[in-house]
Design a protein around this motif. Structure first.
Motif, PDB file in Angstrom:
ATOM      1  N   HIS A  95      22.438  40.695  -5.265  1.00 20.33           N
ATOM      2  CA  HIS A  95      22.615  40.688  -3.810  1.00 20.33           C
ATOM      3  C   HIS A  95      22.103  39.396  -3.177  1.00 20.33           C
ATOM      4  CE1 HIS A  95      24.041  44.833  -3.257  1.00 20.33           C
ATOM      5  NE2 HIS A  95      23.246  45.145  -4.266  1.00 20.33           N
ATOM      6  N   HIS A  96      20.838  39.072  -3.401  1.00 18.26           N
ATOM      7  CA  HIS A  96      20.269  37.871  -2.785  1.00 18.26           C
ATOM      8  C   HIS A  96      21.006  36.622  -3.257  1.00 18.26           C
ATOM      9  CE1 HIS A  96      16.309  35.551  -1.650  1.00 18.26           C
ATOM     10  NE2 HIS A  96      17.346  35.171  -0.954  1.00 18.26           N
ATOM     11  N   LYS A  97      21.275  36.551  -4.547  1.00 16.90           N
ATOM     12  CA  LYS A  97      21.990  35.392  -5.102  1.00 16.90           C
ATOM     13  C   LYS A  97      23.351  35.205  -4.435  1.00 16.90           C
ATOM     14  CE  LYS A  97      23.779  33.473  -9.439  1.00 16.90           C
ATOM     15  NZ  LYS A  97      24.046  33.744 -10.874  1.00 16.90           N
ATOM     16  N   THR A  98      24.047  36.304  -4.207  1.00 17.46           N
ATOM     17  CA  THR A  98      25.369  36.224  -3.591  1.00 17.46           C
ATOM     18  C   THR A  98      25.286  35.689  -2.166  1.00 17.46           C
ATOM     19  OG1 THR A  98      26.246  38.025  -4.956  1.00 17.46           O
ATOM     20  CG2 THR A  98      27.404  37.554  -2.892  1.00 17.46           C
ATOM     21  N   TYR A  99      24.288  36.120  -1.403  1.00 19.29           N
ATOM     22  CA  TYR A  99      24.123  35.606  -0.040  1.00 19.29           C
ATOM     23  C   TYR A  99      23.873  34.101  -0.053  1.00 19.29           C
ATOM     24  CZ  TYR A  99      23.738  40.437   1.635  1.00 19.29           C
ATOM     25  OH  TYR A  99      23.971  41.757   1.951  1.00 19.29           O
ATOM     26  N   VAL A 100      23.053  33.645  -0.974  1.00 19.82           N
ATOM     27  CA  VAL A 100      22.766  32.209  -1.079  1.00 19.82           C
ATOM     28  C   VAL A 100      24.036  31.439  -1.439  1.00 19.82           C
ATOM     29  CG1 VAL A 100      21.523  30.456  -2.408  1.00 19.82           C
ATOM     30  CG2 VAL A 100      20.327  32.509  -1.628  1.00 19.82           C
ATOM     31  N   GLU A 101      24.766  31.934  -2.426  1.00 21.39           N
ATOM     32  CA  GLU A 101      25.987  31.251  -2.862  1.00 21.39           C
ATOM     33  C   GLU A 101      27.037  31.208  -1.743  1.00 21.39           C
ATOM     34  OE1 GLU A 101      27.030  33.479  -6.317  1.00 21.39           O
ATOM     35  OE2 GLU A 101      25.798  32.251  -7.667  1.00 21.39           O
ATOM     36  N   LYS A 102      27.194  32.303  -1.025  1.00 18.58           N
ATOM     37  CA  LYS A 102      28.172  32.342   0.064  1.00 18.58           C
ATOM     38  C   LYS A 102      27.762  31.423   1.210  1.00 18.58           C
ATOM     39  CE  LYS A 102      30.338  36.848  -0.664  1.00 18.58           C
ATOM     40  NZ  LYS A 102      30.616  38.194  -0.079  1.00 18.58           N
ATOM     41  N   THR A 103      26.448  31.369   1.482  1.00 19.11           N
ATOM     42  CA  THR A 103      25.978  30.464   2.533  1.00 19.11           C
ATOM     43  C   THR A 103      26.346  29.023   2.194  1.00 19.11           C
ATOM     44  OG1 THR A 103      24.119  31.920   3.114  1.00 19.11           O
ATOM     45  CG2 THR A 103      23.953  29.622   3.786  1.00 19.11           C
ATOM     46  N   ASN A 104      26.057  28.608   0.979  1.00 19.70           N
ATOM     47  CA  ASN A 104      26.371  27.235   0.565  1.00 19.70           C
ATOM     48  C   ASN A 104      27.863  26.950   0.644  1.00 19.70           C
ATOM     49  OD1 ASN A 104      23.822  26.015  -0.055  1.00 19.70           O
ATOM     50  ND2 ASN A 104      23.683  27.334  -1.852  1.00 19.70           N
ATOM     51  N   LYS A 105      28.668  27.896   0.259  1.00 18.44           N
ATOM     52  CA  LYS A 105      30.118  27.714   0.307  1.00 18.44           C
ATOM     53  C   LYS A 105      30.609  27.590   1.748  1.00 18.44           C
ATOM     54  CE  LYS A 105      34.453  29.821  -1.284  1.00 18.44           C
ATOM     55  NZ  LYS A 105      35.056  30.952  -2.039  1.00 18.44           N
ATOM     56  N   LEU A 106      30.055  28.433   2.630  1.00 18.84           N
ATOM     57  CA  LEU A 106      30.510  28.460   4.015  1.00 18.84           C
ATOM     58  C   LEU A 106      30.072  27.242   4.822  1.00 18.84           C
ATOM     59  CD1 LEU A 106      29.844  32.235   4.732  1.00 18.84           C
ATOM     60  CD2 LEU A 106      32.082  31.125   4.808  1.00 18.84           C
ATOM     61  N   ILE A 107      28.897  26.685   4.495  1.00 13.30           N
ATOM     62  CA  ILE A 107      28.396  25.552   5.296  1.00 13.30           C
ATOM     63  C   ILE A 107      28.870  24.195   4.783  1.00 13.30           C
ATOM     64  CG2 ILE A 107      26.344  26.828   6.026  1.00 13.30           C
ATOM     65  CD1 ILE A 107      24.697  25.159   4.047  1.00 13.30           C
ATOM     66  N   ALA A 108      29.471  24.178   3.600  1.00 10.50           N
ATOM     67  CA  ALA A 108      29.934  22.909   3.025  1.00 10.50           C
ATOM     68  C   ALA A 108      30.902  22.204   3.971  1.00 10.50           C
ATOM     69  CB  ALA A 108      30.594  23.160   1.672  1.00 10.50           C
ATOM     70  N   GLY A 109      30.607  20.945   4.299  1.00 10.30           N
ATOM     71  CA  GLY A 109      31.466  20.168   5.152  1.00 10.30           C
ATOM     72  C   GLY A 109      31.412  20.512   6.622  1.00 10.30           C
ATOM     73  N   THR A 110      30.415  21.313   7.021  1.00 10.94           N
ATOM     74  CA  THR A 110      30.287  21.699   8.434  1.00 10.94           C
ATOM     75  C   THR A 110      29.023  21.095   9.039  1.00 10.94           C
ATOM     76  OG1 THR A 110      28.900  23.679   8.141  1.00 10.94           O
ATOM     77  CG2 THR A 110      31.283  23.926   7.759  1.00 10.94           C
ATOM     78  N   GLU A 111      28.829  21.351  10.311  1.00 13.54           N
ATOM     79  CA  GLU A 111      27.639  20.871  11.022  1.00 13.54           C
ATOM     80  C   GLU A 111      26.350  21.497  10.486  1.00 13.54           C
ATOM     81  OE1 GLU A 111      27.269  23.060  15.049  1.00 13.54           O
ATOM     82  OE2 GLU A 111      29.366  23.377  14.430  1.00 13.54           O
ATOM     83  N   PHE A 112      26.472  22.554   9.687  1.00 12.42           N
ATOM     84  CA  PHE A 112      25.318  23.289   9.199  1.00 12.42           C
ATOM     85  C   PHE A 112      24.812  22.824   7.836  1.00 12.42           C
ATOM     86  CE2 PHE A 112      27.774  26.221  11.875  1.00 12.42           C
ATOM     87  CZ  PHE A 112      26.805  26.603  12.796  1.00 12.42           C
ATOM     88  N   GLU A 113      25.565  21.989   7.146  1.00  7.69           N
ATOM     89  CA  GLU A 113      25.298  21.773   5.729  1.00  7.69           C
ATOM     90  C   GLU A 113      23.965  21.096   5.417  1.00  7.69           C
ATOM     91  OE1 GLU A 113      28.181  19.465   3.689  1.00  7.69           O
ATOM     92  OE2 GLU A 113      28.025  17.726   4.993  1.00  7.69           O
ATOM     93  N   LYS A 114      23.370  20.390   6.362  1.00  8.43           N
ATOM     94  CA  LYS A 114      22.094  19.726   6.085  1.00  8.43           C
ATOM     95  C   LYS A 114      20.913  20.401   6.782  1.00  8.43           C
ATOM     96  CE  LYS A 114      24.131  15.173   5.252  1.00  8.43           C
ATOM     97  NZ  LYS A 114      24.145  13.741   5.658  1.00  8.43           N
ATOM     98  N   LEU A 115      21.159  21.566   7.359  1.00  8.86           N
ATOM     99  CA  LEU A 115      20.118  22.272   8.098  1.00  8.86           C
ATOM    100  C   LEU A 115      19.343  23.240   7.214  1.00  8.86           C
ATOM    101  CD1 LEU A 115      22.090  23.160  11.368  1.00  8.86           C
ATOM    102  CD2 LEU A 115      20.665  21.148  10.919  1.00  8.86           C
ATOM    103  N   SER A 116      18.144  23.586   7.641  1.00 11.35           N
ATOM    104  CA  SER A 116      17.367  24.625   6.969  1.00 11.35           C
ATOM    105  C   SER A 116      17.971  25.983   7.305  1.00 11.35           C
ATOM    106  CB  SER A 116      15.917  24.598   7.446  1.00 11.35           C
ATOM    107  OG  SER A 116      15.840  24.984   8.820  1.00 11.35           O
ATOM    108  N   LEU A 117      17.614  26.988   6.531  1.00  9.02           N
ATOM    109  CA  LEU A 117      18.113  28.334   6.824  1.00  9.02           C
ATOM    110  C   LEU A 117      17.759  28.758   8.241  1.00  9.02           C
ATOM    111  CD1 LEU A 117      17.534  30.520   3.638  1.00  9.02           C
ATOM    112  CD2 LEU A 117      19.703  30.059   4.775  1.00  9.02           C
ATOM    113  N   GLU A 118      16.529  28.460   8.669  1.00 11.16           N
ATOM    114  CA  GLU A 118      16.097  28.855  10.007  1.00 11.16           C
ATOM    115  C   GLU A 118      16.976  28.224  11.082  1.00 11.16           C
ATOM    116  OE1 GLU A 118      14.151  27.770   7.629  1.00 11.16           O
ATOM    117  OE2 GLU A 118      12.454  29.142   7.379  1.00 11.16           O
ATOM    118  N   GLU A 119      17.288  26.942  10.915  1.00  9.22           N
ATOM    119  CA  GLU A 119      18.124  26.263  11.900  1.00  9.22           C
ATOM    120  C   GLU A 119      19.554  26.781  11.863  1.00  9.22           C
ATOM    121  OE1 GLU A 119      17.527  24.179  14.417  1.00  9.22           O
ATOM    122  OE2 GLU A 119      15.434  24.681  13.994  1.00  9.22           O
TER     123      GLU A 119
END
Length: 207
Positions: free
Chosen positions: A32-56
């Motif tokens: 479960h946790h691993k999947t959330y991390v992997e999906k986050t990385n996939k979704l933020i790639a190439g976006t305004e979010f890709e260099k931000l911390s999780l909190e940001e």
């Protein structure tokens, strides 16, 4: 690109047994946790979010329909890391120091806090979380649905328990109240909570 990483558990997978089993932690963390991390990385790639911390990422994506998938996965990645640290082998009992004093001041007693945390967690409809938070200078217990968390609302998380079914179903089936009793009485990491509370107070004084 700065990747969001899956942190290891802060203890062995059998360290919380029999209250939280190694089987539960294996599925919960490694899948479960691993999947959330992997999906986050996939979704933020190439976006305004890709260099931000999780909190940001959480703060900037919260309550924005266009970024709902990013928020859900990033928040769940953050929530789970916080949850792992909210538990400890030979945990439970009561907090000490200034956190204990604040709980007494804001809830009336530790027992009243215990009852409110347990009740709100047990009564949270569907999936979600139950939190001890610091907001407006006072402690409160809040339940959130799905991925929602205190970071999205500008509050400070002190302690939390996961009440999604995958957090407890292998060990407790549908008995969420029993799981929450075990969480509070046997595994809650009050040292972690005390550190979060002390840090929040320090930051408040410095502001």
């Amino acid at each position: 690109m700065a990747m969001i990483e899956l942190p290891p558990l802060p203890y062995a997978k059998d360290a919380l047994a029999p209250h939280i089993s190694a089987d539960t932690l294996t599925v919960h963390h490694d899948k479960h946790h691993k999947t959330y991390v992997e999906k986050t990385n996939k979704l933020i790639a190439g976006t305004e979010f890709e260099k931000l911390s999780l909190e940001e990422i959480i703060k900037r994506s919260a309550r924005k329909d266009a970024h709902k998938k990013i928020f859900n996965n990033a928040a769940q990645a953050w929530n789970h890391t916080f949850y792992w640290h909210s538990m400890a082998p030979k945990g439970g009992g009561k907090p000490g120091g200034k956190l204990a004093d604040q709980i007494k001041a804001d809830f009336g007693s530790f027992e009243k806090f215990h009852e409110e945390f347990h009740t709100k967690g047990a009564e949270q409809f569907g999936s979600g979380w139950v939190w001890l938070v610091l907001k407006g200078g006072k402690l409160a217990v809040e339940a959130t649905s799905n991925a929602d968390n205190p970071v999205a609302h500008g509050d400070t998380a002190i302690l939390c328990s996961d009440v999604w079914e995958h957090a407890y179903y292998l060990d407790y089936q549908n008995k969420r109240p029993d799981y929450l009793t075990a969480f509070l009485d046997k595994v809650a990491n009050w040292s972690f909570a005390e550190e979060n509370f002390a840090q929040a107070r320090s930051q408040s004084k410095a502001a």
